[in-house]
Design an enzyme around this catalytic site. Structure first.
Site, PDB file in Angstrom:
ATOM      1  CE1 TYR A  77     -84.009   9.792  12.771  1.00  0.00           C
ATOM      2  CE2 TYR A  77     -86.202  10.203  11.581  1.00  0.00           C
ATOM      3  CZ  TYR A  77     -85.379  10.122  12.855  1.00  0.00           C
ATOM      4  OH  TYR A  77     -85.534  10.869  13.758  1.00  0.00           O
ATOM      5  CG  ASN A 135     -80.047   5.433  16.540  1.00  0.00           C
ATOM      6  OD1 ASN A 135     -81.024   6.109  16.968  1.00  0.00           O
ATOM      7  ND2 ASN A 135     -79.875   5.769  15.656  1.00  0.00           N
ATOM      8  CD  GLU A 188     -76.030   8.704  22.703  1.00  0.00           C
ATOM      9  OE1 GLU A 188     -75.023   9.224  23.659  1.00  0.00           O
ATOM     10  OE2 GLU A 188     -77.108   9.923  22.610  1.00  0.00           O
ATOM     11  N   PRO A 232     -86.595   1.917  18.648  1.00  0.00           N
ATOM     12  CG  PRO A 232     -87.665   3.185  20.426  1.00  0.00           C
ATOM     13  CD  PRO A 232     -86.788   2.871  20.112  1.00  0.00           C
ATOM     14  CG  ASN A 233     -90.544   4.194  15.654  1.00  0.00           C
ATOM     15  OD1 ASN A 233     -91.784   3.789  15.381  1.00  0.00           O
ATOM     16  ND2 ASN A 233     -90.458   5.383  16.570  1.00  0.00           N
TER      17      ASN A 233
HETATM   18  C1  DQA Z   1     -82.512   9.549  16.033  1.00  0.00           C
HETATM   19  C2  DQA Z   1     -82.808  10.377  16.437  1.00  0.00           C
HETATM   20  C3  DQA Z   1     -83.996  10.064  18.004  1.00  0.00           C
HETATM   21  O1  DQA Z   1     -84.399  11.602  18.491  1.00  0.00           O
HETATM   22  C4  DQA Z   1     -85.343   9.806  17.266  1.00  0.00           C
HETATM   23  O2  DQA Z   1     -86.574   9.391  18.457  1.00  0.00           O
HETATM   24  C5  DQA Z   1     -84.947   8.712  16.523  1.00  0.00           C
HETATM   25  C6  DQA Z   1     -83.895   8.345  15.664  1.00  0.00           C
HETATM   26  C7  DQA Z   1     -81.873   9.254  15.194  1.00  0.00           C
HETATM   27  O3  DQA Z   1     -80.822   8.321  14.126  1.00  0.00           O
HETATM   28  O4  DQA Z   1     -81.174  10.303  14.924  1.00  0.00           O
HETATM   29  O5  DQA Z   1     -85.634   8.037  16.804  1.00  0.00           O
HETATM   30  O6  DQA Z   1     -81.592   8.034  17.002  1.00  0.00           O
END
Ligand code: DQA
Length: 148
Positions: free
Chosen positions: A22, A74, A98, A9-10
């Protein structure tokens, strides 16, 4: 190797969401970057992104029937909450790494918890987009070792 890259998500909002964490590159940039790295090494790669936990579970299950040999995942926020993703990954038995773009262990306490980590070959975090090719390299090495 036949690879699947799964993003949770996101991550479709890369470039827009919290760029100080990010970065400013988009999800499409990420896909193009991983694709180039995978194909350079002779690997076939497909991509799946969803904001829905069940859709991610379905994609992991489908990977088994598609003969996928390695998964880079991820799981984003579901990392910290999802037993269903752990069960799916263990269920299909496909080696996986991961990945997190950010350094999850250096952020809020709740981000230190990962349900999937116990079954992962490795976790690569805090290396930005470069974490994905690094994960592919880990899968390649593992694959070499297991077919030898
Ligand atoms: C993430 C880290 C997670 O804690 C967060 O909820 C994300 C992105 C990362 O790629 O750093 O959505 O997985």
């Amino acid at each position: 190797m036949k690879l699947l890259v799964v993003n949770g998500p996101n991550l479709n909002l890369l470039g827009i969401r919290e760029p100080e964490i990010y970065g400013r590159k988009t999800y499409e940039d990420l896909v193009a970057y991983i694709k180039a790295c995978a194909e350079q090494g002779g690997d076939e790669v497909s991509f799946f992104q969803s904001n829905h936990e069940g859709a991610l579970v379905d994609a992991i299950q489908q990977a088994y029937f598609d003969g996928v040999e390695g998964i880079v995942i991820n799981p984003a926020a579901y990392t910290h909450t999802s037993v269903a993703l752990l069960d799916a990954l263990k269920g299909v038995g496909i080696p996986f790494v991961e990945v997190h773009i950010s350094a999850v262990d250096e952020r809020e306490d709740f981000r230190r918890v990962s349900y999937v980590r116990q079954a992962a070959l490795a976790c690569v975090a805090g290396k930005g987009f470069d974490g994905y090719p690094e994960a592919i390299e880990i899968l390649r090495e593992h694959h070499k070792g297991s077919v030898r």
